[in-house]
Design an enzyme around this catalytic site. Structure first.
Site, PDB file in Angstrom:
ATOM      1  N   HIS A 182      41.995  49.575  39.269  1.00 55.21           N
ATOM      2  CA  HIS A 182      40.603  50.058  39.339  1.00 55.21           C
ATOM      3  C   HIS A 182      39.852  49.517  40.558  1.00 55.21           C
ATOM      4  O   HIS A 182      38.648  49.262  40.493  1.00 55.21           O
ATOM      5  CB  HIS A 182      39.848  49.725  38.049  1.00 55.21           C
ATOM      6  N   CYS A 236      33.701  47.048  35.053  1.00 52.73           N
ATOM      7  CA  CYS A 236      35.077  46.758  35.461  1.00 52.73           C
ATOM      8  C   CYS A 236      35.252  46.567  36.960  1.00 52.73           C
ATOM      9  O   CYS A 236      35.704  45.509  37.407  1.00 52.73           O
ATOM     10  CB  CYS A 236      35.994  47.894  34.994  1.00 52.73           C
TER      11      CYS A 236
END
Length: 590
Positions: free
Chosen positions: A144, A83
């Site tokens: 993130h 990610c």
């Protein structure tokens, strides 16, 4: 008489022809100044989980509809198989190691909201350029990419510091720790070791106390107190972070303020959808960029009750079908506001599905179709080949399929150019403008080579030999599957990038992807006459690529990813961090 008619006809036709020559074609993008952009990015979705990519059991009619009305890419590649680095590359149009957003260690993603690493302030995202071009820019969902650098409220890595006018969502990522009914996911193996170490250390003072009380050993009470204090300090040192993961990491923010700590997962999907539609409605009269970064389909697979049990693939299938429904709701909002013809919609996943994610007999990760490997595997296709769909009615030809190599990094120059901006000239850019390829103006992608990293370790290289149409791929390192032959690293939960967890190949494993997309039959000098030529050409490309790399601070170093209490976002007085500012807001029935 005939001459007069001819002369009059010429006088009428000549200006008409001249006007037609000057008139731009209907599909010329310049006739639509500054289109809107809606970028839809799924989390951990496998390419085999979508109907238009071959899945005939999970229902994704809205995503499939995008492909029917637009352009489907069959060789769309993520710049990283996890990610944090993949999203950094998406936002900057650059390989993540250029910004320090890939790791030399096993900590390959942002681990805490209270870490100090993140997308560096000197990186220029496409959102920042569009912001300067007059766009309203919004990020809804997962970030993130870090939060703070030196203090709790400096927000140096926050979305609002990277070109977004509005942010609603998770600064971290969804993990099973966010769901009280699910077993912990974050650093699970390491936590087991910490518990075991705590018990072993705790046995020392306990044994000493029992020995003194029974007269078997002679130990001073001061020594026993020190031993007990050390045991307690060791426990506090790790439990203060890992014991409260749900409070530290599972939070929701609106702009710079925390709205839920911890997040209330039962309503997260409804809130994200409501915020996305509201952003479109608020900005319908001016150009806007909406980056809807789904929490679907990452574990713990938050799924509302009306979608539970609907699919033939358990909770994971239910979750994917709910995400597809959310895509449909956003598309309906675009249509309702009359923005369909002026909006470029893009759908993709940040990387491949997570094969190892299981709980007992439940498969909680995605499926990558015919492609080998999955999430966290930097070289194998299953970890990096993802869905890629564009829709722009009247500009992009409907029902088109393109087999050329493309990258998530290509979104950057594509949207920047369409918005009338310019990509930065003071740094190496790895993305390429996709519009000529998408419109059919050119036959081939601008990418001749794509480099596939696992952390900062180069695992494989793809060479698109345009004169022959061949797509060669050389693997220099591959993960060691466990158990052997299993196709993934089930014993560890993730495949490693280096050390004892990989096999080095000399000569490299070579595949021709247009003939062997599953990477099942490696070629050799005995079976492929061009073997040595291809390996030498790829080797020269690696040397040229490495000359473009410059040292940068490591954002995912151990010192940057560890939990730092002074950086912890907190909606109360630390460590008493708790709030629910959404509780009094009535959710729209959507």
């Amino acid at each position: 008489m005939i001459w007069q008619l001819t002369s009059q006809w010429s006088d009428l036709v000549a200006p008409l022809i001249f006007a037609l020559l000057l008139q731009a074609p209907f599909t010329q993008p310049s006739t639509i100044t500054q289109p809107n952009f809606v970028l839809l990015l799924a989390d951990d979705l496998g390419i085999g989980d979508v109907g238009c990519y071959g899945n005939d059991t999970i229902r994704t009619p809205n995503i499939d509809g995008l492909a029917k009305e637009g352009v489907k890419l069959t060789q769309h590649i993520a710049a990283a198989p996890l990610c944090t680095p993949s999203r950094a590359a998406f936002l900057t149009g650059r390989y993540p190691l250029r910004s320090g957003m890939d790791a030399i260690n096993d900590y390959r993603v942002i681990f805490w909201n209270a870490g100090s690493g993140g997308l560096p302030p000197n990186e220029t995202t496409f959102a920042k350029i569009l912001q300067h071009q007059g766009y309203s820019t919004g990020l809804i969902g997962k970030w993130h990419q870090g939060v703070n650098c030196e203090s709790r409220n400096d927000h140096c890595h926050h979305p609002l510091k990277h070109g977004f006018d509005y942010f609603y969502g998770m600064p971290f990522t969804l993990i099973s720790d966010c769901q009280p009914t699910e077993p912990p996911e974050m650093d699970r193996a390491f936590r087991r070791k910490l518990w075991l170490s705590t018990q072993m250390i705790g046995l020392i003072p306990l044994t000493a106390v029992l020995g003194r009380l029974t007269g078997l050993i002679s130990v001073r009470w001061r020594t026993l107190t020190c031993l007990a204090g050390f045991s307690l300090l060791f426990f506090i040192s790790w439990f203060s972070s890992y014991g409260f993961v749900r409070y530290w990491n599972c939070i929701m923010m609106r702009n710079h303020g925390i709205t839920e700590q911890p997040m209330v997962t039962d309503r997260t999907t409804s809130l994200i959808l409501r915020e996305s539609i509201s952003f479109i409605e608020r900005n319908k009269h001016k150009p806007f960029l909406l980056f809807l970064s789904f929490l679907h389909s990452h574990t713990p697979l938050l799924t509302t009750e009306k979608f539970l049990g609907r699919s033939r693939h358990g909770l994971y299938g239910d979750n994917v079908e709910e995400m597809d429904w959310m895509v449909g709701q956003v598309l309906d909002a675009i249509d309702k506001e009359g923005l369909k013809e002026t909006t470029l919609v893009y759908f993709a996943s940040d990387h491949g599905g997570w094969l190892e994610r299981q709980e007992g007999e439940r498969q909680l990760g995605g499926w990558n179709g015919i492609y080998k490997g999955g999430k966290a595997m930097g070289g194998w296709e299953g970890g990096i080949r993802v869905p890629g769909i564009f829709r722009w009615p009247g500009v992009l030809p409907a029902g088109t399929v393109i087999d050329e190599p493309t990258s998530l990094m290509d979104i950057y120059p594509t949207v920047v150019h369409l918005a009338g901006g310019e990509v930065p000239q003071d740094r190496v850019m790895d993305g390429r403008d996709l519009l000529p390829l998408l419109r059919g103006a050119v036959a081939h992608s601008e990418h001749e080579f794509l480099f596939h990293y696992c952390g900062v370790h180069l695992h494989a290289v793809r060479w698109h030999q345009k004169d022959t149409g061949a797509v060669w791929k050389a693997h220099y390192m591959t993960p060691i599957f466990s158990p052997p032959g299993a196709g993934a690293c089930y014993d560890r939960g993730f495949c490693q990038c280096f050390g004892e967890g990989v096999t080095h190949h000399e000569p490299p494993l070579l595949f021709e992807l247009s003939q062997d997309p599953s990477e099942a039959k490696p070629l050799s000098a005995d079976t492929e006459p061009l073997f040595d030529t291809v390996i030498r050409r790829i080797g020269r490309a690696i040397e040229e690529h490495r000359r473009t790399l410059t040292p940068v601070p490591e954002q995912l170093s151990v010192s940057n990813v560890v939990w730092k209490p002074w950086l912890q976002p907190c909606c109360g007085t630390f460590p008493f961090c708790w709030c629910d500012k959404e509780g009094d807001n009535k959710l729209a029935d959507i």
